[in-house]
Design an enzyme around this catalytic site. Structure first.
Site, PDB file in Angstrom:
ATOM      1  N   ASP A   1      63.782  49.083 -47.010  1.00  0.00           N
ATOM      2  CA  ASP A   1      63.281  48.152 -48.037  1.00  0.00           C
ATOM      3  C   ASP A   1      64.141  46.889 -48.073  1.00  0.00           C
ATOM      4  O   ASP A   1      63.634  45.776 -48.239  1.00  0.00           O
ATOM      5  CB  ASP A   1      63.302  48.816 -49.419  1.00  0.00           C
ATOM      6  CG  ASP A   1      61.966  49.481 -49.737  1.00  0.00           C
ATOM      7  OD1 ASP A   1      61.182  49.698 -48.791  1.00  0.00           O
ATOM      8  OD2 ASP A   1      61.712  49.778 -50.921  1.00  0.00           O
TER       9      ASP A   1
ATOM     10  N   ASP B   1      65.351  55.005 -46.495  1.00  0.00           N
ATOM     11  CA  ASP B   1      64.443  54.558 -47.551  1.00  0.00           C
ATOM     12  C   ASP B   1      64.956  53.243 -48.139  1.00  0.00           C
ATOM     13  O   ASP B   1      64.218  52.249 -48.276  1.00  0.00           O
ATOM     14  CB  ASP B   1      64.395  55.653 -48.636  1.00  0.00           C
ATOM     15  CG  ASP B   1      63.296  55.422 -49.649  1.00  0.00           C
ATOM     16  OD1 ASP B   1      62.570  54.418 -49.531  1.00  0.00           O
ATOM     17  OD2 ASP B   1      63.162  56.251 -50.572  1.00  0.00           O
TER      18      ASP B   1
ATOM     19  N   ASP C   1      77.199  51.841 -46.897  1.00  0.00           N
ATOM     20  CA  ASP C   1      77.515  50.748 -47.820  1.00  0.00           C
ATOM     21  C   ASP C   1      77.777  49.461 -47.058  1.00  0.00           C
ATOM     22  O   ASP C   1      77.321  48.374 -47.437  1.00  0.00           O
ATOM     23  CB  ASP C   1      78.693  51.120 -48.737  1.00  0.00           C
ATOM     24  CG  ASP C   1      79.820  51.822 -48.007  1.00  0.00           C
ATOM     25  OD1 ASP C   1      79.637  52.223 -46.831  1.00  0.00           O
ATOM     26  OD2 ASP C   1      80.900  51.987 -48.596  1.00  0.00           O
TER      27      ASP C   1
ATOM     28  N   TYR D   1      65.954  64.596 -50.035  1.00  0.00           N
ATOM     29  CA  TYR D   1      64.606  64.600 -50.603  1.00  0.00           C
ATOM     30  C   TYR D   1      63.940  65.972 -50.493  1.00  0.00           C
ATOM     31  O   TYR D   1      63.007  66.275 -51.221  1.00  0.00           O
ATOM     32  CB  TYR D   1      63.710  63.571 -49.901  1.00  0.00           C
ATOM     33  CG  TYR D   1      64.045  62.125 -50.215  1.00  0.00           C
ATOM     34  CD1 TYR D   1      64.992  61.795 -51.166  1.00  0.00           C
ATOM     35  CD2 TYR D   1      63.406  61.090 -49.557  1.00  0.00           C
ATOM     36  CE1 TYR D   1      65.316  60.484 -51.449  1.00  0.00           C
ATOM     37  CE2 TYR D   1      63.708  59.761 -49.830  1.00  0.00           C
ATOM     38  CZ  TYR D   1      64.668  59.461 -50.774  1.00  0.00           C
ATOM     39  OH  TYR D   1      64.971  58.160 -51.050  1.00  0.00           O
TER      40      TYR D   1
ATOM     41  N   LYS E   1      77.328  58.189 -43.928  1.00  0.00           N
ATOM     42  CA  LYS E   1      78.419  58.080 -44.901  1.00  0.00           C
ATOM     43  C   LYS E   1      79.446  59.158 -44.543  1.00  0.00           C
ATOM     44  O   LYS E   1      79.837  59.990 -45.360  1.00  0.00           O
ATOM     45  CB  LYS E   1      77.848  58.254 -46.314  1.00  0.00           C
ATOM     46  CG  LYS E   1      78.803  57.938 -47.439  1.00  0.00           C
ATOM     47  CD  LYS E   1      79.150  56.489 -47.576  1.00  0.00           C
ATOM     48  CE  LYS E   1      80.157  56.284 -48.711  1.00  0.00           C
ATOM     49  NZ  LYS E   1      80.803  54.967 -48.677  1.00  0.00           N
TER      50      LYS E   1
END
Ligand code: NAD
Length: 477
Positions: free
Chosen positions: A360, A356, A332, A213, A299
């Protein structure tokens, strides 16, 4: 940083307090006064229930960002109502806080400042310097939410979200704590089966100021046909053209003409070692005050930046948090496991973009974004920012349908982590639960045939404020 020696005992006592027991209206525990913010305990992370002490005592010492102002009688609070449902839920929350301060004998001096679309409309800047200055000079900041259709096609620097990113960056808010606790009263509000979500109590610790970001270089460039071939060769490392994976940087802001032009978009996923260290310390503290289980999500099987993340988190936790059991999971798999068997998680630490998305996802275990508070904290020099996880809900703005409970619970986190008002925070949290016990529901948490009364934002706020004022009679409520 560890809890004061007496605090685990106090927390254990609090944990045994039955729901039916009343809280002393002006309770203060002077031995809990301190300058440093207490790391979030089980209760504070859940924002709903009494604290639970760590299962094991820590043998390590470390410095984290968790620092709070000294407890006092009057605090300055900056309110950022923002956009959409923001002003509605802020008004309800201020009403609740006013009931709390009248009852508990301390003051909150509120001052509003602009952020998001409201700030763009007023002064052409989604987070003007005046707002930053006001935030930095206050004891704490309460933010509703920003955004809306109106500003969706603005250039990036004039979008409400840019104001949020600017605020986090300029206030040094690098850690976002997002609890997702499934309340008994709302267990059927989740779209998942009762047996999957019942008892879920997860804390996501998300890094907030780094990652893709904020990484540079970034942008969308136009390249001509010849350079497009170079991009395939050097801009990606997927075997196409046998690239090295670094050539994309050469495009920068150069412009190219001629035929066969194509656009290329790119961002840089980047973390410095010290950025990972400090979020790992926050997560270690959080986990050690909960069950001691910490899962770091990355990851690392694909991304170099994730391999560094994994290495540094391992180093920090193994050397500084003897009581924390660290595990690692690929993002994942974590996304899948959060739905499949969420109870396996206690504290999750992860980078900005993964956090993020996962926070959620975790919120949906609870059933509604309207119930989820969060805390964004930094180096402790400036105040933290406390805000709900949800956005500005433009689809229901101005219709009195918004659920104010996430902001009210965010205010409870503010009381606990920034203002050293732990017991007052618990009063707020208990009051929210009491109102749910009274079977009041806003539309987002109302189930068909649940026998509950549908209320709007205003009525829900008033109900919580009333309970805050009369919580000694919580048994009768
Ligand atoms: P959203 O969270 O605003 O809404 C998603 C859904 O949840 C909507 O149906 C909405 O009505 C509902 N909802 C959200 N909060 C609610 C509440 N308190 N009570 C009842 N229902 C609630 O997400 P979105 O629709 O993707 O985004 C809308 C705007 O908010 C966008 O401009 C987005 O950029 C912005 N946004 C802001 C923040 C923030 O301020 N931190 C976070 C996410 C999105």
């Amino acid at each position: 940083m560890k809890l004061p020696a007496a605090l685990p005992t106090l927390l254990a006592l609090a944990a045994t307090v039955d729901r039916a027991l009343a809280f002393a209206p002006t309770a203060t525990t002077t031995n809990m006064h301190h300058r440093r913010r207490r790391p979030p305990s089980s209760s504070s992370s859940s924002s709903m229930m009494p604290p639970t002490p760590s299962s094991s005592s820590s043998t390590t010492t470390t410095t984290t960002a968790l620092t709070a102002v000294t407890r006092k009688d009057s605090y300055s609070i900056t309110l950022l109502p923002g956009d959409g449902i923001g002003p509605e839920i802020m008004s309800a929350t201020v009403g609740v806080l006013s009931a709390l301060t009248s009852r508990c004998g301390f003051e909150l001096e509120f001052a509003e400042a602009l952020i998001g679309g409201a700030a763009i409309d007023a002064v052409g800047d989604p987070f003007p310097d005046a707002s930053l200055e006001r935030c930095l000079s206050s004891d704490s900041v309460l933010l509703s939410c920003i955004g809306g259709y109106k500003w969706d096609s603005n250039p990036r620097e004039l979008r409400p979200e840019s104001g949020l990113l600017k605020m986090r960056k300029s206030m040094g808010l690098f850690a976002n704590l997002r609890p997702a606790k499934v309340l008994d009263q709302l267990v059927d509000a989740s779209t998942l089966r009762r047996e999957v979500v019942e008892g879920v109590d997860v804390m996501v610790v998300r890094e907030l100021t780094g990652d893709v970001y904020f990484g540079t270089p970034k942008g969308i460039d136009v390249v001509d046909g010849e350079l497009w071939s170079s991009f395939l060769a050097f801009g990606r490392d997927d075997g196409v053209g046998g690239g090295s994976g670094v050539g994309i940087f050469v495009f920068g802001s150069q412009s190219y003409s001629s035929s066969g032009r194509k656009r290329v978009g790119y961002n840089n996923m980047i973390y410095r070692e010290d950025e990972i260290e400090r979020i790992a310390r926050v997560a270690g503290d959080v986990a050690s005050k909960r069950s001691g289980r910490l899962c770091s999500v990355d990851k690392a099987n694909v991304l170099d930046v994730s391999q560094l993340w994994r290495d540094v988190v391992t180093e920090v936790i193994s050397s500084e948090f003897a009581d924390v059991e660290l595990s690692h999971m690929y993002v994942d798999n974590a996304a899948m496991q959060l739905i499949r068997y969420p109870k396996q998680f206690d504290t999750i630490v992860t980078g900005n973009i993964f956090g993020d998305i996962l926070s959620d996802e975790a919120s949906m275990l609870v059933g509604s974004l309207g119930m989820l508070p969060s805390a964004s904290i930094g180096d402790g020099i400036g105040p933290g920012v406390f805000e709900p996880c949800h956005g500005s809900a433009p689809d229901i703005a101005g219709t009195d349908k918004a659920n104010p409970l996430a902001l009210i619970l965010s205010a409870a986190m503010m009381l606990r982590y920034d203002l050293d008002r732990d017991e007052e925070a618990t009063i707020l949290e208990r009051s929210v639960e009491a109102v749910l016990d009274m079977k009041l529901r806003t539309a987002d948490i109302k189930q068909e045939g649940d026998g509950c009364k549908l209320v709007g934002c205003i009525e829900m706020g008033k109900a919580v404020a009333e309970v805050v004022s009369t919580i000694n009679s919580i048994v009768e409520v």
